[in-house]
Design an enzyme around this catalytic site. Structure first.
Site, PDB file in Angstrom:
ATOM      1  NE  ARG A  27     -10.485  37.776  23.658  1.00 31.60           N
ATOM      2  CZ  ARG A  27     -10.286  38.326  24.859  1.00 31.60           C
ATOM      3  NH1 ARG A  27     -10.009  37.551  25.895  1.00 31.60           N
ATOM      4  NH2 ARG A  27     -10.385  39.622  25.020  1.00 31.60           N
ATOM      5  CD  GLU A  34     -13.330  53.259  31.564  1.00 31.53           C
ATOM      6  OE1 GLU A  34     -14.244  53.766  32.218  1.00 31.53           O
ATOM      7  OE2 GLU A  34     -13.259  52.038  31.308  1.00 31.53           O
TER       8      GLU A  34
END
Lengths: 175, 175
Positions: free
Chosen positions: B58, B95
């Site tokens: 993006r 994460e």
């Protein structure tokens, strides 16, 4: 077209025998990048276009800058599983295996005139699949714009035969 | 900022508990998309910038349109294995697991001032990795521009602490 001289050829990438046409050297050049977008904008000056659809990922670069230039909205055509809202998808065959492109259901509305953009047209499979998605949503593919055409691979002829009106800024022989 | 009203929130995407901030509805809007690029261009009007680096995928959309607007070249920061010429890479922790971004060796030269662009800053891991690549090539990160900041995830603070000068057009609370 001077654009062609800014495109780098990388031999045997991604595999033996393929001449990869690399547009990063063109994008890196401020004048070259501007010229690409302005040349596409000039070509489509007299076309009625409602929005630009760019094919992931290099089609995002060319398509988004062109959408900005033309004052239009931009729609990403993405690979499977990348769009967060409700999508439709289209599977298509590759030389070995298959691939899939997806479009948000609300990306195109009935009767909208959409210009499809990618960096390069080879066999045309991805562009045809992307065009099919736009048409499924009721959109009209005004044309398919590319920086580079590899005419020996037949994709631009295939798009032309399907009424998808391909246009490219330059051509390279071979694959 | 009216830009915020054009961003769609998708609950529980890509997993339970995450509020996904979806810019496709903003990009789709011709005025909204134009405003995003013009607002970023205005913010950086008095900065000396040599080129724009956009983070896949993006960041290509926002970064390429901004590069066009500012008359600059565009450099793609890509995921591993996507760039055809010689690259340098930077691994970073997620994460769960790890990821890697890459940059062409010839994308940035010594002393060049580079503006890094992505759509959204969350924990800032990808932006920090991309900045590290630019710096490894001798480039100076003039700033990091985003459409959306999620300040509760601490990424923009982390970038600021590292001297990477983050700037965003709007903020959303939570994740």
């Amino acid at each position: 077209m001077p654009i062609k001289s800014l495109i780098r050829t990388i031999p045997h990438y991604p595999k033996q025998g393929i001449q990869f046409r690399d547009i990063t050297t063109l994008l890196l050049d401020p004048v070259g990048f501007h010229l690409v977008i302005d040349a596409l904008a000039l070509h489509y000056k007299h076309h009625h276009i409602d929005k630009i659809a760019g094919i992931e990922a290099r089609g995002f670069i060319v398509g988004a800058a062109l959408a900005y230039k033309l004052g239009l909205g931009f729609v990403p055509v993405r690979k499977a599983g990348k769009l967060p809202a409700e999508t439709i998808g289209h599977d298509y065959a590759l030389e070995y295996g298959a691939d899939r492109v997806e479009l948000h259901l609300d990306a195109v509305t009935e009767g909208e005139q959409v210009l499809l953009v990618d960096d390069l047209i080879a066999t045309g499979g991805t562009a045809q699949a992307a065009a099919a998605l736009i048409q499924k949503l009721g959109g009209v593919v005004v044309g398919c714009a590319f920086v580079i055409d590899l005419p020996d691979l037949g994709g631009s002829q295939r798009l032309a035969d399907s009424g998808l009106k391909p246009f490219s800024l330059c051509e390279f022989e071979g694959n």
